[in-house]
Design a protein around this motif. Sequence first.
Motif, PDB file in Angstrom:
ATOM      1  N   ALA A  68      -1.034   0.210   0.886  1.00 46.62           N
ATOM      2  CA  ALA A  68      -2.285  -0.490   0.639  1.00 46.62           C
ATOM      3  C   ALA A  68      -1.929  -1.966   0.591  1.00 46.62           C
ATOM      4  O   ALA A  68      -1.050  -2.375  -0.176  1.00 46.62           O
ATOM      5  CB  ALA A  68      -2.905  -0.044  -0.675  1.00 46.62           C
ATOM      6  N   LEU A  69      -2.585  -2.767   1.425  1.00 42.97           N
ATOM      7  CA  LEU A  69      -2.242  -4.180   1.568  1.00 42.97           C
ATOM      8  C   LEU A  69      -3.465  -5.053   1.345  1.00 42.97           C
ATOM      9  O   LEU A  69      -4.560  -4.722   1.802  1.00 42.97           O
ATOM     10  CB  LEU A  69      -1.700  -4.446   2.979  1.00 42.97           C
ATOM     11  N   SER A  70      -3.250  -6.179   0.681  1.00 44.52           N
ATOM     12  CA  SER A  70      -4.329  -7.151   0.528  1.00 44.52           C
ATOM     13  C   SER A  70      -4.464  -7.946   1.819  1.00 44.52           C
ATOM     14  O   SER A  70      -3.568  -7.922   2.675  1.00 44.52           O
ATOM     15  CB  SER A  70      -4.036  -8.095  -0.639  1.00 44.52           C
ATOM     16  N   ASP A  71      -5.562  -8.685   1.946  1.00 44.47           N
ATOM     17  CA  ASP A  71      -5.732  -9.552   3.107  1.00 44.47           C
ATOM     18  C   ASP A  71      -4.687 -10.657   3.141  1.00 44.47           C
ATOM     19  O   ASP A  71      -4.437 -11.244   4.178  1.00 44.47           O
ATOM     20  CB  ASP A  71      -7.127 -10.175   3.108  1.00 44.47           C
ATOM     21  N   GLU A  72      -4.070 -10.941   1.997  1.00 44.43           N
ATOM     22  CA  GLU A  72      -3.045 -11.976   1.915  1.00 44.43           C
ATOM     23  C   GLU A  72      -1.646 -11.433   2.181  1.00 44.43           C
ATOM     24  O   GLU A  72      -0.670 -12.167   2.114  1.00 44.43           O
ATOM     25  CB  GLU A  72      -3.087 -12.655   0.542  1.00 44.43           C
ATOM     26  N   GLY A  73      -1.513 -10.119   2.433  1.00 46.19           N
ATOM     27  CA  GLY A  73      -0.221  -9.539   2.769  1.00 46.19           C
ATOM     28  C   GLY A  73       0.552  -8.969   1.598  1.00 46.19           C
ATOM     29  O   GLY A  73       1.699  -8.572   1.766  1.00 46.19           O
ATOM     30  N   ARG A  74      -0.052  -8.914   0.416  1.00 43.06           N
ATOM     31  CA  ARG A  74       0.636  -8.315  -0.742  1.00 43.06           C
ATOM     32  C   ARG A  74       0.531  -6.801  -0.666  1.00 43.06           C
ATOM     33  O   ARG A  74      -0.503  -6.254  -0.290  1.00 43.06           O
ATOM     34  CB  ARG A  74      -0.003  -8.772  -2.048  1.00 43.06           C
ATOM     35  N   VAL A  75       1.593  -6.135  -1.078  1.00 39.64           N
ATOM     36  CA  VAL A  75       1.566  -4.674  -1.177  1.00 39.64           C
ATOM     37  C   VAL A  75       0.883  -4.332  -2.501  1.00 39.64           C
ATOM     38  O   VAL A  75       1.352  -4.705  -3.572  1.00 39.64           O
ATOM     39  CB  VAL A  75       2.982  -4.070  -1.135  1.00 39.64           C
ATOM     40  N   LEU A  76      -0.242  -3.636  -2.416  1.00 39.12           N
ATOM     41  CA  LEU A  76      -1.001  -3.251  -3.600  1.00 39.12           C
ATOM     42  C   LEU A  76      -0.639  -1.853  -4.064  1.00 39.12           C
ATOM     43  O   LEU A  76      -0.872  -1.497  -5.211  1.00 39.12           O
ATOM     44  CB  LEU A  76      -2.502  -3.323  -3.298  1.00 39.12           C
ATOM     45  N   GLY A  77      -0.079  -1.056  -3.161  1.00 41.20           N
ATOM     46  CA  GLY A  77       0.328   0.297  -3.500  1.00 41.20           C
ATOM     47  C   GLY A  77       1.084   0.922  -2.355  1.00 41.20           C
ATOM     48  O   GLY A  77       1.046   0.440  -1.216  1.00 41.20           O
ATOM     49  N   ARG A  78       1.779   2.005  -2.671  1.00 35.68           N
ATOM     50  CA  ARG A  78       2.580   2.715  -1.673  1.00 35.68           C
ATOM     51  C   ARG A  78       2.579   4.181  -2.045  1.00 35.68           C
ATOM     52  O   ARG A  78       2.773   4.534  -3.206  1.00 35.68           O
ATOM     53  CB  ARG A  78       4.005   2.169  -1.682  1.00 35.68           C
ATOM     54  N   ALA A  79       2.355   5.038  -1.057  1.00 36.67           N
ATOM     55  CA  ALA A  79       2.421   6.479  -1.270  1.00 36.67           C
ATOM     56  C   ALA A  79       3.440   7.062  -0.306  1.00 36.67           C
ATOM     57  O   ALA A  79       3.316   6.901   0.912  1.00 36.67           O
ATOM     58  CB  ALA A  79       1.052   7.123  -1.037  1.00 36.67           C
ATOM     59  N   ASP A  80       4.475   7.705  -0.839  1.00 29.89           N
ATOM     60  CA  ASP A  80       5.491   8.373  -0.029  1.00 29.89           C
ATOM     61  C   ASP A  80       5.072   9.830   0.108  1.00 29.89           C
ATOM     62  O   ASP A  80       4.910  10.531  -0.890  1.00 29.89           O
ATOM     63  CB  ASP A  80       6.857   8.278  -0.710  1.00 29.89           C
ATOM     64  N   LEU A  81       4.889  10.276   1.324  1.00 32.23           N
ATOM     65  CA  LEU A  81       4.368  11.611   1.597  1.00 32.23           C
ATOM     66  C   LEU A  81       5.447  12.514   2.176  1.00 32.23           C
ATOM     67  O   LEU A  81       6.489  12.042   2.624  1.00 32.23           O
ATOM     68  CB  LEU A  81       3.168  11.485   2.537  1.00 32.23           C
ATOM     69  N   PRO A  82       5.198  13.841   2.195  1.00 32.31           N
ATOM     70  CA  PRO A  82       6.241  14.790   2.611  1.00 32.31           C
ATOM     71  C   PRO A  82       6.513  14.853   4.112  1.00 32.31           C
ATOM     72  O   PRO A  82       7.452  15.512   4.536  1.00 32.31           O
ATOM     73  CB  PRO A  82       5.718  16.128   2.100  1.00 32.31           C
ATOM     74  N   GLY A  83       5.709  14.186   4.914  1.00 32.13           N
ATOM     75  CA  GLY A  83       5.915  14.203   6.363  1.00 32.13           C
ATOM     76  C   GLY A  83       5.252  12.996   6.987  1.00 32.13           C
ATOM     77  O   GLY A  83       4.561  12.225   6.299  1.00 32.13           O
ATOM     78  N   PRO A  84       5.436  12.806   8.279  1.00 29.77           N
ATOM     79  CA  PRO A  84       4.850  11.645   8.950  1.00 29.77           C
ATOM     80  C   PRO A  84       3.322  11.713   8.948  1.00 29.77           C
ATOM     81  O   PRO A  84       2.735  12.779   9.140  1.00 29.77           O
ATOM     82  CB  PRO A  84       5.408  11.706  10.367  1.00 29.77           C
ATOM     83  N   VAL A  85       2.702  10.570   8.733  1.00 24.76           N
ATOM     84  CA  VAL A  85       1.247  10.484   8.747  1.00 24.76           C
ATOM     85  C   VAL A  85       0.781  10.517  10.198  1.00 24.76           C
ATOM     86  O   VAL A  85       1.268   9.752  11.033  1.00 24.76           O
ATOM     87  CB  VAL A  85       0.773   9.196   8.046  1.00 24.76           C
ATOM     88  N   THR A  86      -0.155  11.420  10.485  1.00 26.84           N
ATOM     89  CA  THR A  86      -0.692  11.508  11.841  1.00 26.84           C
ATOM     90  C   THR A  86      -2.042  10.813  11.967  1.00 26.84           C
ATOM     91  O   THR A  86      -2.446  10.471  13.069  1.00 26.84           O
ATOM     92  CB  THR A  86      -0.803  12.977  12.296  1.00 26.84           C
ATOM     93  N   SER A  87      -2.750  10.610  10.837  1.00 30.26           N
ATOM     94  CA  SER A  87      -3.995   9.843  10.902  1.00 30.26           C
ATOM     95  C   SER A  87      -4.417   9.367   9.521  1.00 30.26           C
ATOM     96  O   SER A  87      -4.085   9.982   8.500  1.00 30.26           O
ATOM     97  CB  SER A  87      -5.121  10.670  11.534  1.00 30.26           C
ATOM     98  N   LEU A  88      -5.143   8.248   9.526  1.00 20.46           N
ATOM     99  CA  LEU A  88      -5.806   7.711   8.339  1.00 20.46           C
ATOM    100  C   LEU A  88      -7.282   7.602   8.674  1.00 20.46           C
ATOM    101  O   LEU A  88      -7.642   7.234   9.793  1.00 20.46           O
ATOM    102  CB  LEU A  88      -5.293   6.301   8.004  1.00 20.46           C
ATOM    103  N   ASP A  89      -8.151   7.899   7.689  1.00 24.17           N
ATOM    104  CA  ASP A  89      -9.591   7.813   7.906  1.00 24.17           C
ATOM    105  C   ASP A  89     -10.250   7.330   6.620  1.00 24.17           C
ATOM    106  O   ASP A  89      -9.946   7.852   5.536  1.00 24.17           O
ATOM    107  CB  ASP A  89     -10.140   9.183   8.307  1.00 24.17           C
ATOM    108  N   SER A  90     -11.126   6.344   6.726  1.00 18.00           N
ATOM    109  CA  SER A  90     -11.824   5.841   5.544  1.00 18.00           C
ATOM    110  C   SER A  90     -13.336   5.937   5.699  1.00 18.00           C
ATOM    111  O   SER A  90     -14.076   5.320   4.948  1.00 18.00           O
ATOM    112  CB  SER A  90     -11.428   4.375   5.282  1.00 18.00           C
ATOM    113  N   SER A  91     -13.802   6.748   6.651  1.00 18.72           N
ATOM    114  CA  SER A  91     -15.232   6.798   6.948  1.00 18.72           C
ATOM    115  C   SER A  91     -16.070   7.438   5.852  1.00 18.72           C
ATOM    116  O   SER A  91     -17.260   7.204   5.785  1.00 18.72           O
ATOM    117  CB  SER A  91     -15.466   7.519   8.274  1.00 18.72           C
ATOM    118  N   GLY A  92     -15.512   8.205   4.955  1.00 12.54           N
ATOM    119  CA  GLY A  92     -16.289   8.882   3.924  1.00 12.54           C
ATOM    120  C   GLY A  92     -16.216   8.239   2.556  1.00 12.54           C
ATOM    121  O   GLY A  92     -16.533   8.872   1.552  1.00 12.54           O
ATOM    122  N   GLY A  93     -15.799   6.980   2.471  1.00  9.76           N
ATOM    123  CA  GLY A  93     -15.741   6.299   1.186  1.00  9.76           C
ATOM    124  C   GLY A  93     -14.439   6.507   0.432  1.00  9.76           C
ATOM    125  O   GLY A  93     -14.308   6.084  -0.711  1.00  9.76           O
TER     126      GLY A  93
END
Length: 107
Positions: A68-93
């Motif tokens: 999670a990154l701010s518009d200024e380039g700061r890291v706001l958060g990080r999530a390490d997951l068990p496998g490679p991410v194949t997609s991100l979607d924010s269409s549902g809020g």
Amino acid sequence: MKRTLLLLALALGGTASAEVRVDGQTVRVLSGEQVTWQWTFAPALGQVSRPVRLDNQNYVAVGPVVYALSDEGRVLGRADLPGPVTSLDSSGGAVRVTVGARAAANA
């Protein structure tokens, strides 16, 4: 000096019209056509996803990690997951992440 002024302008005014772009392994935030910051990730970390935006935050995945990154380039958060991410979607809020299986190691 130019970089200092740009950072000061960002701190004071923000980047309300920021656009996040991915070009290969590089994530860039632009205000108009001006690059305000960029990160380049090593190819060994994995593929960089298409970025998504939610609640004035930018999300991008690199291999099995979502940032999670701010518009200024700061890291706001990080999530390490068990496998490679194949997609991100924010269409549902909310940011939804799809994780694929890890590649089998060559023996």
